[in-house]
Design a protein around this motif. Structure first.
Motif: not given
Length: 315
Positions: A147-159, A178-185, A198-206
């Motif tokens: 799954v690619a979560d493009l605007m993941a926020g703090v993880g309501p789907f990814a987590v 999981a990706n989000d433009l906001n570094p705080e997210c 969580c396992q198999k969760l890869h986090i990006f800030n892009m």
């Protein structure tokens, strides 16, 4: 035989015995009492109409008095216009010291820590988070799902897709990018990934487009992509033009559209992709205004997006 006799006695209900709505109806000289508010952990967020603003501090105080777990009551000032979906606010009652906006939320047996002043969170979307997560988890019964979560926020789907809870349900085969433009997210998503094991969760800030075009092309396969940015998410779909992976994923796009004509949501997706999409499913998420709903448009990414340039004609 016992004989019962009815009698009456006066009962005095004090301030502390009454609900916020009861107190406000007695105090405020207006017809429509503000009753809709969102509780996020120890915070209470409400939107006030102009005729209520003169009484906003009373309202804040009464909400604090009648909801004993609250630490801060705030109201939104203006609209959500920033790229990070944050808003200006005014604190009406309670704690306003540094760190007041950091809180913890429980949603469907998962724990989310967040800074309400710096990230986007909407508790009214709890049901939608659960619906889409369950839909994707059901795909994981027979195969590994990516799954690619493009605007993941703090993880309501990814987590919940990758948490220890999901593994306990016998569904451990989900990998999320999981990706989000906001570094705080991204910061709080890492915290929440740790809290929920969580396992198999890869986090990006892009930027979401760069994420699709540069990071997702390195995955072997992609089954689902989530675009949860209702104001502009359909327009991000043009990042998928020129798709080179063998598998065409299911796309789940959130957007606002007219209550009278939800097909406009599909049209926005097709315009961004430059071609039609087959058999889209349009799910009504919630009411957002007298004229608009929030929708989730789900569809298989069309084969036509494989063309090399945006100017190429769709098949």
């Amino acid at each position: 035989m016992v004989t019962c006799k009815w009698t009456s006695c006066p009962i005095t209900r004090h301030y502390k015995d009454q609900s916020a709505e009861e107190i406000l109806r007695k105090l405020l000289p207006i017809e429509e009492i503000p009753s809709g508010f969102e509780i996020v952990g120890t915070l209470c967020h409400l939107n006030l109409k102009p005729d209520v603003l003169p009484y906003k501090y009373w309202i804040g105080k009464i909400l604090m008095d009648t909801h004993h777990t609250l630490k801060t009551v705030l109201t939104k000032v203006g609209t959500i216009e920033t790229v990070y979906r944050t808003f200006d606010y005014e604190i009406l009652a309670g704690n306003d010291k540094p760190g007041w906006s950091i809180t913890t939320v429980q949603e469907h047996n998962h724990t989310f820590q967040l800074d309400y002043a710096k990230v986007y969170w909407n508790s009214r979307l709890s049901g939608e988070h659960y619906r889409l997560v369950q839909l994707i988890l059901n795909d994981a019964n027979d195969e590994n799902v990516v799954v690619a979560d493009l605007m993941a926020g703090v993880g309501p789907f990814a987590v919940p897709l990758t948490s220890y809870n999901a593994q306990q349900q016998g569904r451990p085969n989900v990998t999320v990018y999981a990706n989000d433009l906001n570094p705080e997210c991204s910061k709080y998503l890492r915290i929440n990934a740790n809290k929920n094991r969580c396992q198999k969760l890869h986090i990006f800030n892009m930027d979401a487009r760069s994420f699709v075009q540069n990071e997702l092309t390195t995955t072997v396969i992609l089954h689902h992509a989530i675009l949860n940015l209702p104001k502009t998410a359909p327009e991000f779909l043009n990042a998928f033009i020129g798709w080179r992976l063998e598998h065409l994923p299911m796309i789940h796009v959130y957007c606002f559209a007219s209550k009278q004509d939800s097909t406009s949501a599909v049209l926005r997706c097709e315009t961004a992709l430059g071609c039609t999409i087959g058999n889209p499913q349009v799910y009504t998420v919630r009411d957002v205004s007298p004229s608009q709903n929030m929708y989730c448009v789900s569809f298989r990414l069309p084969e036509a997006v494989r063309r090399d340039t945006k100017k190429a004609k769709c098949a």
